[in-house]
Motif scaffolding. Structure first.
Motif, mmCIF file in Angstrom:
data_model
loop_
_atom_site.group_PDB
_atom_site.id
_atom_site.type_symbol
_atom_site.label_atom_id
_atom_site.label_comp_id
_atom_site.label_asym_id
_atom_site.label_seq_id
_atom_site.Cartn_x
_atom_site.Cartn_y
_atom_site.Cartn_z
ATOM 1 N N VAL A 127 -37.653 49.108 161.903
ATOM 2 C CA VAL A 127 -36.273 48.622 162.028
ATOM 3 C C VAL A 127 -35.589 49.375 163.164
ATOM 4 N N TYR A 128 -34.972 48.600 164.061
ATOM 5 C CA TYR A 128 -34.166 49.242 165.102
ATOM 6 C C TYR A 128 -32.851 48.474 165.237
ATOM 7 N N PHE B 266 -29.539 43.988 164.560
ATOM 8 C CA PHE B 266 -30.307 44.738 163.561
ATOM 9 C C PHE B 266 -31.589 43.919 163.409
ATOM 10 N N GLN B 267 -32.724 44.503 163.805
ATOM 11 C CA GLN B 267 -33.972 43.737 163.747
ATOM 12 C C GLN B 267 -35.024 44.481 162.949
ATOM 13 N N ASP C 115 -28.805 50.804 174.156
ATOM 14 C CA ASP C 115 -28.658 51.845 173.114
ATOM 15 C C ASP C 115 -29.569 51.599 171.916
ATOM 16 N N LEU C 116 -30.821 51.231 172.181
ATOM 17 C CA LEU C 116 -31.727 50.960 171.059
ATOM 18 C C LEU C 116 -31.971 52.249 170.265
ATOM 19 N N LYS C 117 -31.963 52.094 168.948
ATOM 20 C CA LYS C 117 -32.170 53.260 168.081
ATOM 21 C C LYS C 117 -33.059 52.846 166.908
ATOM 22 N N VAL C 118 -34.142 53.581 166.724
ATOM 23 C CA VAL C 118 -35.050 53.268 165.603
ATOM 24 C C VAL C 118 -34.467 53.874 164.329
ATOM 25 N N ARG D 225 -19.348 47.966 150.126
ATOM 26 C CA ARG D 225 -19.983 48.891 149.168
ATOM 27 C C ARG D 225 -20.403 50.191 149.847
ATOM 28 N N SER D 226 -20.670 50.108 151.172
ATOM 29 C CA SER D 226 -21.105 51.297 151.904
ATOM 30 C C SER D 226 -19.923 52.023 152.546
ATOM 31 N N GLY D 227 -18.716 51.585 152.209
ATOM 32 C CA GLY D 227 -17.515 52.258 152.706
ATOM 33 C C GLY D 227 -17.212 51.954 154.166
ATOM 34 N N MET D 228 -17.661 50.788 154.654
ATOM 35 C CA MET D 228 -17.410 50.432 156.055
ATOM 36 C C MET D 228 -16.556 49.165 156.107
ATOM 37 N N ASP D 229 -15.671 49.091 157.103
ATOM 38 C CA ASP D 229 -14.815 47.896 157.179
ATOM 39 C C ASP D 229 -15.391 46.825 158.109
ATOM 40 N N ALA D 230 -16.425 47.167 158.877
ATOM 41 C CA ALA D 230 -17.074 46.178 159.760
ATOM 42 C C ALA D 230 -18.545 46.550 159.909
ATOM 43 N N PHE D 231 -19.339 45.579 160.370
ATOM 44 C CA PHE D 231 -20.780 45.806 160.550
ATOM 45 C C PHE D 231 -20.995 46.763 161.721
ATOM 46 N N ASP D 232 -21.467 47.962 161.423
ATOM 47 C CA ASP D 232 -21.773 48.951 162.472
ATOM 48 C C ASP D 232 -23.030 49.713 162.050
ATOM 49 N N PRO D 233 -24.213 49.194 162.460
ATOM 50 C CA PRO D 233 -25.461 49.792 161.964
ATOM 51 C C PRO D 233 -25.692 51.221 162.455
ATOM 52 N N TYR D 234 -24.935 51.642 163.494
ATOM 53 C CA TYR D 234 -25.081 53.032 163.967
ATOM 54 C C TYR D 234 -24.518 54.019 162.941
ATOM 55 N N ARG D 235 -23.751 53.487 161.979
ATOM 56 C CA ARG D 235 -23.189 54.355 160.932
ATOM 57 C C ARG D 235 -23.931 54.194 159.601
ATOM 58 N N PHE D 236 -25.046 53.462 159.623
ATOM 59 C CA PHE D 236 -25.754 53.197 158.361
ATOM 60 C C PHE D 236 -26.441 54.449 157.813
ATOM 61 N N ALA D 237 -26.309 54.664 156.519
ATOM 62 C CA ALA D 237 -27.105 55.667 155.810
ATOM 63 C C ALA D 237 -28.467 55.020 155.531
ATOM 64 N N PRO D 238 -29.527 55.808 155.280
ATOM 65 C CA PRO D 238 -30.848 55.220 155.007
ATOM 66 C C PRO D 238 -30.821 54.161 153.889
ATOM 67 N N ALA D 239 -30.010 54.393 152.858
ATOM 68 C CA ALA D 239 -29.958 53.418 151.747
ATOM 69 C C ALA D 239 -29.383 52.091 152.232
ATOM 70 N N THR D 240 -28.450 52.146 153.167
ATOM 71 C CA THR D 240 -27.845 50.905 153.689
ATOM 72 C C THR D 240 -28.861 50.153 154.539
ATOM 73 N N VAL D 241 -29.723 50.904 155.266
ATOM 74 C CA VAL D 241 -30.776 50.256 156.068
ATOM 75 C C VAL D 241 -31.687 49.461 155.128
ATOM 76 N N GLY D 242 -32.121 50.108 154.039
ATOM 77 C CA GLY D 242 -32.996 49.437 153.064
ATOM 78 C C GLY D 242 -32.312 48.224 152.446
ATOM 79 N N ALA D 243 -31.034 48.377 152.110
ATOM 80 C CA ALA D 243 -30.286 47.263 151.495
ATOM 81 C C ALA D 243 -30.147 46.104 152.481
ATOM 82 N N MET D 244 -29.977 46.431 153.753
ATOM 83 C CA MET D 244 -29.832 45.390 154.778
ATOM 84 C C MET D 244 -31.149 44.618 154.949
ATOM 85 N N VAL D 245 -32.271 45.336 154.948
ATOM 86 C CA VAL D 245 -33.581 44.663 155.071
ATOM 87 C C VAL D 245 -33.779 43.737 153.867
#
Ligand code: FAD
Length: 184
Positions: free
Chosen positions: A8-9, A56-57, A81-84, A115-135
């Motif tokens: 996931v990046y 988010f891919q 700004d690709l980030k794995v 639920r993740s305490g964010m007001d807009a989609f910003d994957p650079y602020r995702f916690a690992p649990a949010t990454v899993g939930a997004m997948v």
């Protein structure tokens, strides 16, 4: 043991923003068409989400296939700004039916952000649990680019539909030949 990984990046789009709920932005549509043409030959499956100017891919395939595409992705001028965020071995792909599934701005994404305490989609602020939930959300979400707009080789379910249609056509032909033979 399989030689499969999930990868996931995230990245920032280099094209102007797109109003949510307005269908698939043309730039994203072109990326999807290109991905769906290329991924069967690359041996990759996965899902793409575009929202709030971010990609988010999730890619699944062999480490070599993933690394080869990622090298191309790093050079692609359509994002930066690709980030794995995540890479792990998997037993079986979650997106085996999809050359590249596209889930549009889903209401569930807004729920996940809340639920993740964010007001807009910003994957650079995702916690690992949010990454899993997004997948997981992408895995369960509905496909957002209609079949008619899909290009390239049909995959998974569509390929099975084509195979079923071919079998039915062959059966109909066999029945026709039998009927003609009987009436001779
Ligand atoms: P071509 O399609 O011939 O492209 C050659 C070069 O031109 C590439 O280097 C590309 O960077 C550039 N290019 C192509 N189209 C455009 C365009 N419309 N605007 C600007 N530059 C362009 N590719 C996949 O194969 N699978 C994927 O899953 C995948 N996901 C992607 C996700 C994102 C967010 C982005 C931005 C791109 C993605 N791509 C994907 C495209 C990938 O980066 C490469 O462009 C593509 O794989 C190259 O395909 P090709 O070898 O057929 O070359």
């Amino acid at each position: 043991m399989t030689d499969l990984q999930q990868f996931v990046y995230i990245s920032r789009a280099n094209f102007a923003g797109h109003r949510q709920g307005r269908g698939v932005p043309p730039e994203v549509g072109r990326i999807l068409i290109q991905s769906r043409l290329n991924n069967p030959r690359r041996g990759l499956v996965g899902a793409l989400y575009y929202g709030n100017g971010y990609f988010f891919q999730c890619l699944e395939g062999t480490p070599k296939a993933i690394d080869t595409l990622y090298a191309d992705l790093l050079d692609d001028p359509r994002h930066r700004d690709l980030k794995v965020l995540h890479r792990q071995d998997i037993r079986a792909p979650s997106f085996s039916e999809w050359e590249m599934k596209y889930v549009p701005d889903a209401a569930q994404v807004s729920d996940l952000m809340r639920r993740s305490g964010m007001d807009a989609f910003d994957p650079y602020r995702f916690a690992p649990a949010t990454v899993g939930a997004m997948v997981e959300l992408l895995r369960k979400g509905s496909e957002g680019m209609p079949q008619a707009k899909r290009a390239g080789m049909p995959a998974g379910a569509s390929r099975r539909r084509v195979a079923r249609g071919t079998v039915m056509a062959l059966l109909a032909l066999a029945v026709l030949i039998a009927v003609i033979a009987l009436h001779r």
